[in-house]
Motif scaffolding. Structure first.
Motif, PDB file in Angstrom:
ATOM      1  N   LEU A  59      71.792   5.027  24.801  1.00  0.00           N
ATOM      2  CA  LEU A  59      71.940   4.180  22.547  1.00  0.00           C
ATOM      3  C   LEU A  59      71.002   4.238  22.138  1.00  0.00           C
ATOM      4  O   LEU A  59      70.482   3.895  20.889  1.00  0.00           O
ATOM      5  N   PHE A  60      69.903   3.980  23.002  1.00  0.00           N
ATOM      6  CA  PHE A  60      68.659   3.604  22.530  1.00  0.00           C
ATOM      7  C   PHE A  60      68.047   5.025  21.778  1.00  0.00           C
ATOM      8  O   PHE A  60      67.538   4.687  20.530  1.00  0.00           O
ATOM      9  N   ARG A  74      69.700   7.753  20.087  1.00  0.00           N
ATOM     10  CA  ARG A  74      70.850   7.282  18.697  1.00  0.00           C
ATOM     11  C   ARG A  74      69.627   6.480  18.226  1.00  0.00           C
ATOM     12  O   ARG A  74      70.000   6.778  17.017  1.00  0.00           O
ATOM     13  N   ARG A  75      69.483   5.215  18.547  1.00  0.00           N
ATOM     14  CA  ARG A  75      68.996   4.867  17.345  1.00  0.00           C
ATOM     15  C   ARG A  75      67.842   4.667  16.956  1.00  0.00           C
ATOM     16  O   ARG A  75      67.413   4.807  15.250  1.00  0.00           O
ATOM     17  N   GLN A  94      67.618   7.478  14.616  1.00  0.00           N
ATOM     18  CA  GLN A  94      68.161   7.385  12.754  1.00  0.00           C
ATOM     19  C   GLN A  94      67.102   6.844  12.332  1.00  0.00           C
ATOM     20  O   GLN A  94      67.372   6.740  11.343  1.00  0.00           O
ATOM     21  N   ARG A  95      66.189   6.207  13.001  1.00  0.00           N
ATOM     22  CA  ARG A  95      64.635   5.495  11.862  1.00  0.00           C
ATOM     23  C   ARG A  95      64.191   6.908  11.561  1.00  0.00           C
ATOM     24  O   ARG A  95      62.744   6.621  11.455  1.00  0.00           O
ATOM     25  N   ASP A 110      60.045  -0.538  15.785  1.00  0.00           N
ATOM     26  CA  ASP A 110      60.657   0.584  15.393  1.00  0.00           C
ATOM     27  C   ASP A 110      61.317   0.705  17.225  1.00  0.00           C
ATOM     28  O   ASP A 110      62.621   1.214  17.725  1.00  0.00           O
ATOM     29  N   ASP A 122      63.360  -2.238  18.300  1.00  0.00           N
ATOM     30  CA  ASP A 122      64.632  -3.647  17.762  1.00  0.00           C
ATOM     31  C   ASP A 122      65.731  -1.701  18.093  1.00  0.00           C
ATOM     32  O   ASP A 122      66.742  -1.846  18.036  1.00  0.00           O
ATOM     33  N   SER A 123      64.284  -0.868  17.893  1.00  0.00           N
ATOM     34  CA  SER A 123      66.208   0.171  19.314  1.00  0.00           C
ATOM     35  C   SER A 123      66.409   0.035  20.284  1.00  0.00           C
ATOM     36  O   SER A 123      67.409   0.374  20.343  1.00  0.00           O
ATOM     37  N   LEU A 137      74.549  -5.034  18.098  1.00  0.00           N
ATOM     38  CA  LEU A 137      75.061  -4.311  16.725  1.00  0.00           C
ATOM     39  C   LEU A 137      75.236  -4.552  15.534  1.00  0.00           C
ATOM     40  O   LEU A 137      74.802  -3.991  14.777  1.00  0.00           O
ATOM     41  N   SER A 176      72.208  -5.813  13.481  1.00  0.00           N
ATOM     42  CA  SER A 176      71.291  -4.938  12.842  1.00  0.00           C
ATOM     43  C   SER A 176      72.542  -4.333  11.416  1.00  0.00           C
ATOM     44  O   SER A 176      71.565  -3.546  10.848  1.00  0.00           O
ATOM     45  N   LYS A 177      73.970  -4.339  11.565  1.00  0.00           N
ATOM     46  CA  LYS A 177      74.356  -3.538  10.277  1.00  0.00           C
ATOM     47  C   LYS A 177      74.617  -4.773   9.171  1.00  0.00           C
ATOM     48  O   LYS A 177      74.214  -4.575   8.448  1.00  0.00           O
TER      49      LYS A 177
END
Length: 304
Positions: free
Chosen positions: A36-37, A39-40, A43-44, A119, A122-123, A192, A195-196
């Motif tokens: 999960l980390f 992936r996030r 994305q940054r 970054d 928050d990821s 999650l 954050s969206k």
């Protein structure tokens, strides 16, 4: 009456290899959190290789910090037999120690790689409770860290040899491992969603994680009956959770304004990767709607 049985085994023998269930659940939690980390983080705008490096730093530091925290806070359990201090397969990993050690490692990593610390923070925020939710099932296999006796339908059965002397006659207890698992999964979902749904200042999502985890762990600590070091008659972990709650609230309410970006840029340094998104507050170029000036507007935009 209904109840949750405890496993009758703690390890699997595969040939000459002994696979401890506790270690397996910790490993599965690490893998899930790392996924999960990564992936996030990607994305940054960061590379998968950078995500892998950050994960390795965090995992190594987290495991060491978790064990050191457990040994320090429960040092009386190891007095006279310090050789067991590093037998982590027998249980005993302090989550607060893991988070603090991993956070320090991530700060060093961000400085070394010249990337914004926020970054990373928050990821990893939603990834941590996911890993913790899975790892807590290792306590179920070890029949440890349960709560007070109860006869609720979801009470946990504990074998006599794993019960404290004062509760030897009691058979079922609060399954605190399950409470924390459910709490952490819910916390992950909230983070999650937040954050969206919202645009937070750098690092605030990690602050929400700390606050959410500490609140859940606080009430769980109040019902646990396993041995723990105390300070002024109160479990040390309760004091730690209260400190984390206070610190995270101050952090979340601290209105630093543009100082957030300034501190972030300090970690960023020169040569940091571009994330492909304009900075907050940057001027926006409006496209002309006049068809005759469309080509000119596109050239201006591309040059900008």
């Amino acid at each position: 009456m209904a109840s949750i049985p405890s496993p009758s085994w703690r390890s699997l023998d595969i040939g000459s290899l002994e696979l401890r269930a506790y270690g397996l659940m910790i490993a599965l939690g690490v893998v899930a959190a790392a996924w999960l980390f990564s992936r996030r983080f990607t994305q940054r705008g960061h590379s998968p290789d950078l995500a892998t490096s950050a994960t390795v730093w965090a995992v190594i530091a987290g495991l060491i910090g978790a064990r050191v925290y457990h040994v320090i806070t429960d040092w009386k359990s190891f007095r006279g037999n310090w050789g067991e201090a590093w037998q982590i397969w027998e249980g005993g990993l302090g989550i607060p120690g893991a988070v603090m050690a991993a956070a320090l490692a991530m700060w060093v990593f961000a400085r070394a790689k010249k990337i914004p610390l926020s970054d990373v923070a928050d990821s990893v925020a939603p990834a941590l409770p996911l890993g913790q939710a899975i790892g807590r099932w290792g306590n179920w296999f070890n029949q440890e860290l349960y709560g007070r006796p109860t006869d609720l339908p979801w009470a946990l059965e504990i074998d006599p040899r794993y019960r404290p002397d004062k509760y030897r006659a009691d058979e079922t207890f609060h399954p605190t491992f399950l409470y924390e698992c459910i709490w952490n999964l819910a916390l992950m979902g909230v983070l999650l969603w937040v954050s969206k749904r919202f645009t937070l200042k750098p690092g605030r999502l990690f602050g929400l994680y700390v606050l959410g985890y500490a609140l859940g762990r606080l009430w769980i600590e109040t019902i646990r009956v396993d041995f723990a070091s105390e300070l002024a008659g109160v479990r040390v972990n309760i004091w730690v959770m209260l400190a984390l709650i206070a610190g995270s609230v101050v952090f979340l309410l601290w209105r630093r304004g543009s100082q957030d970006e300034a501190l972030d840029s300090e970690s960023l340094g020169d040569g940091a990767p571009e994330h492909g998104a304009p900075e907050h507050g940057a001027p926006e170029h409006e496209a002309h709607e006049d068809h005759e000036e469309q080509d000119t507007a596109q050239n201006i935009t591309s040059e900008a």
